[in-house]
Write an enzyme that holds these catalytic residues in place. Structure first.
Site, mmCIF file in Angstrom:
data_model
loop_
_atom_site.group_PDB
_atom_site.id
_atom_site.type_symbol
_atom_site.label_atom_id
_atom_site.label_comp_id
_atom_site.label_asym_id
_atom_site.label_seq_id
_atom_site.Cartn_x
_atom_site.Cartn_y
_atom_site.Cartn_z
ATOM 1 N N LEU A 167 1.034 -0.700 0.450
ATOM 2 C CA LEU A 167 0.150 0.379 0.353
ATOM 3 C C LEU A 167 0.804 1.533 -0.005
ATOM 4 C CD1 LEU A 167 -2.700 -1.150 2.547
ATOM 5 C CD2 LEU A 167 -2.671 -0.998 -0.040
ATOM 6 N N LEU A 189 -7.549 5.802 6.353
ATOM 7 C CA LEU A 189 -7.295 3.785 6.105
ATOM 8 C C LEU A 189 -5.686 4.665 6.181
ATOM 9 C CD1 LEU A 189 -8.522 1.436 5.390
ATOM 10 C CD2 LEU A 189 -8.602 2.483 3.584
ATOM 11 N N ASP A 190 -5.288 3.864 6.580
ATOM 12 C CA ASP A 190 -3.306 2.698 5.905
ATOM 13 C C ASP A 190 -2.816 3.221 6.792
ATOM 14 O OD1 ASP A 190 -4.263 -0.043 6.253
ATOM 15 O OD2 ASP A 190 -4.980 0.088 4.357
ATOM 16 N N GLU A 191 -2.896 4.915 7.538
ATOM 17 C CA GLU A 191 -2.002 6.123 7.081
ATOM 18 C C GLU A 191 -1.365 6.564 7.895
ATOM 19 O OE1 GLU A 191 -2.688 9.212 4.332
ATOM 20 O OE2 GLU A 191 -3.763 7.922 2.892
#
Length: 287
Positions: A199, A230-232
């Site tokens: 990602l 999200l995913d950060e």
């Protein structure tokens, strides 16, 4: 050398404040005045944010209240954000999972082996495939299905489990559901997620197959704190491993699972040992 006639208790002090002269001297002096023996001390001054971070492990015959009384004036003088933790007390941890067992199994095995300082009072899943694994380890399993129509109710049920078991840490062990912004905000700094490190290059389904098609040479995983983005969230740990053209997509998946499990378990261990401090959008890890 004789043993102390007074029982010793171990604590861990974590703190952050604006970087300035005299912090280490003042903290050490307060601990000495409380009769502490410092067994480990690490500190870091962030040049980016101007923030000073410190983690100190100690043993003392003094009571927690006496130790806090010595530290409070120092914390006030320097404007510290600080916490005093019982060293070795396992973090009460809720694990969320879906169908994949590898990360959950790694956490359960390491916890039972005594190498992971967490206590797991419950496992939550939106599927039932992992119920047998939970039963094998003797941990209560809560099936909370999630659909677009029941997402809000499912999160309320999850909140109830967190409150019932006095959960300190939530671990998303390949939990294939996106938490709402509200729940993410409630869990800031105490929820850890794992994902493949492709990602954002390889988003969506079958990321390892996408990576195989593109001929990548490194695969890995990233463990990070959960945030509404999200995913950060702030990254705690990452690991990569080299692969080549001779590996199949299925081998990429198998290798990736191993890396994911190790990376998540390491991040959980550091968090449970109070080694991770937040510095804005990144972490300071005293490992």
């Amino acid at each position: 050398m004789t043993d102390s006639p007074f029982p010793q208790t171990s604590f861990i002090l974590t703190l952050s404040c604006a970087d300035q002269p005299g912090i280490v001297h003042a903290v050490a002096g307060a601990l000495v005045n409380a009769g502490c023996n410092i067994t480990e001390s690490q500190q870091y001054g962030s040049p980016d944010t101007g923030t000073f971070f410190m983690r100190v492990a100690m043993s003392t015959a003094a009571a927690r209240t006496a130790l806090e009384a010595q530290l409070a004036p120092v914390a006030t003088a320097f404007g510290m954000t600080w916490a005093l933790h019982d060293d070795g007390a396992p973090a009460r941890t809720l694990i969320l999972a879906s169908k994949a067992a590898h990360c959950l199994n790694d956490l359960l095995f390491q916890q039972r082996s005594g190498t992971l300082p967490i206590e797991i009072p419950a496992i939550v899943s939106n599927h039932t495939e992992l119920a047998d694994l939970a039963a094998f380890y003797g941990i209560p399993f809560h099936h909370i299905p999630v659909t677009p129509d029941t997402r809000e109710a499912a999160e309320d049920a999850l909140r109830a489990v967190i409150a019932e078991h006095n959960i300190e840490l939530v671990v998303l062990a390949r939990y294939m559901q996106i938490l709402s912004d509200g729940l993410c905000s409630e869990l800031v700094g105490r929820a850890i997620n794992i994902h493949h490190s492709f990602l954002p290059s390889f988003k969506g389904a079958r990321p390892y197959h996408q990576a195989h098609t593109r001929g990548v040479k490194l695969i890995g995983a990233t463990a990070h704190y959960v945030t509404p983005a999200l995913d950060e969230g702030p990254i705690i740990e990452q690991e990569v491993i080299r692969v080549d053209h001779a590996r199949s997509a299925e081998q990429f998946v198998a290798i990736g699972r191993d890396v994911e499990g190790r990376t998540l378990t390491q991040a959980v261990q550091w968090h449970a040992e109070h080694r991770v401090l937040l510095d804005g959008g990144r972490t300071i890890v005293f490992n």
